[in-house]
Design an enzyme around this catalytic site. Structure first.
Site, short mmCIF file in Angstrom:
data_model
loop_
_atom_site.label_atom_id
_atom_site.label_comp_id
_atom_site.label_asym_id
_atom_site.label_seq_id
_atom_site.Cartn_x
_atom_site.Cartn_y
_atom_site.Cartn_z
N THR A 13 0.83 -1.21 0.00
CA THR A 13 0.00 0.00 0.00
C THR A 13 0.86 1.25 0.00
OG1 THR A 13 -1.77 -1.16 1.18
CG2 THR A 13 -1.80 1.25 1.24
N SER A 36 16.75 -0.03 -0.01
CA SER A 36 16.84 -0.93 -1.17
C SER A 36 15.49 -1.54 -1.53
CB SER A 36 17.85 -2.04 -0.91
OG SER A 36 17.39 -2.94 0.08
N CYS A 107 -4.02 4.15 6.97
CA CYS A 107 -4.61 2.93 6.42
C CYS A 107 -4.79 1.91 7.53
CB CYS A 107 -3.70 2.37 5.32
SG CYS A 107 -4.44 0.99 4.43
N CYS A 184 -7.41 12.15 -0.33
CA CYS A 184 -8.23 12.59 0.80
C CYS A 184 -7.54 13.64 1.66
CB CYS A 184 -8.66 11.40 1.65
SG CYS A 184 -7.32 10.58 2.55
#
Length: 202
Positions: A13, A36, A107, A184
């Site tokens: 995400t 990395s 989230c 948002c």
């Protein structure tokens, strides 16, 4: 929106949120434990800041000189007992208050819309920490947007739909979720609320 910082920016995400912010033309700071793990096509387009979410000074320095925060903290495939996400968010909220940064999207999970007894046992530990995260941000004075998606699918981008305090569907493209976490931030009507989100095609 001058500069945003994305926490959890090397997860599924988080990468999608960083990509969405870059495409939107924002100045993006990616907070990472391991640089990395950030894809090559993003590493040259963002400011990469290495740090530990549980180290307050690292978090403070990452938020300094930003105007908004995206929190996509996760545990990857580890579904065991954890407080990493909620403890990390405590550091984020504390630093935001000290630095007068007001806006954050976070989230979480659609399981927050479920009765606790209906959450599949395998997800109990992670869901409990998502609940602690929500309590942390809800108890703050920040302009938060709590985003609670269903299954996050590794699929092509799609239009998304949202519902206040309700899960509107069964899956969302990781790209659509990343876009919503960024979009948002500049939608004041969404502040101080929890939103369900899913692909529009459902």
């Amino acid at each position: 929106m001058e500069r945003i910082v994305v926490f959890g920016s090397t997860g599924k995400t988080g990468i999608a949120a960083v990509e969405a912010a870059v495409k939107k033309g924002l100045n993006v700071r990616a907070f990472v434990r391991d640089p990395s793990r950030l894809p090559d096509h993003l590493r040259n387009s963002v400011e990469v800041v290495k740090g530990d979410i549980l180290n307050y000074i690292d978090v403070y320095n990452a938020i300094k000189d930003t105007t908004a925060v995206v929190s996509a903290l996760g545990t990857g495939t580890d579904l065991g007992p954890t407080t990493v996400m909620s403890d990390g968010l405590k550091n984020i909220v504390k630093a935001m208050k000290e630095l007068n940064v007001e806006i954050i999207s976070i989230c979480l999970s659609a399981f927050l819309f479920y009765e606790p007894t209906k959450v599949p046992p395998i997800f109990h530990n992670v869901t409990e920490d998502h609940i602690r995260e929500y309590d942390v941000v809800k108890g703050s004075t920040l302009k938060y947007i709590a985003v609670s998606p269903p299954h996050i699918a590794d699929m092509e981008d799609a239009e998304y739909v949202t519902k206040f305090n309700e899960n509107p569907g069964r899956a969302i493209s990781k790209h659509a979720l990343g876009r919503f976490l960024v979009d948002c931030l500049t939608e004041p009507d969404r502040y101080g609320k929890m939103w369900g989100v899913c692909n529009k095609t459902q």
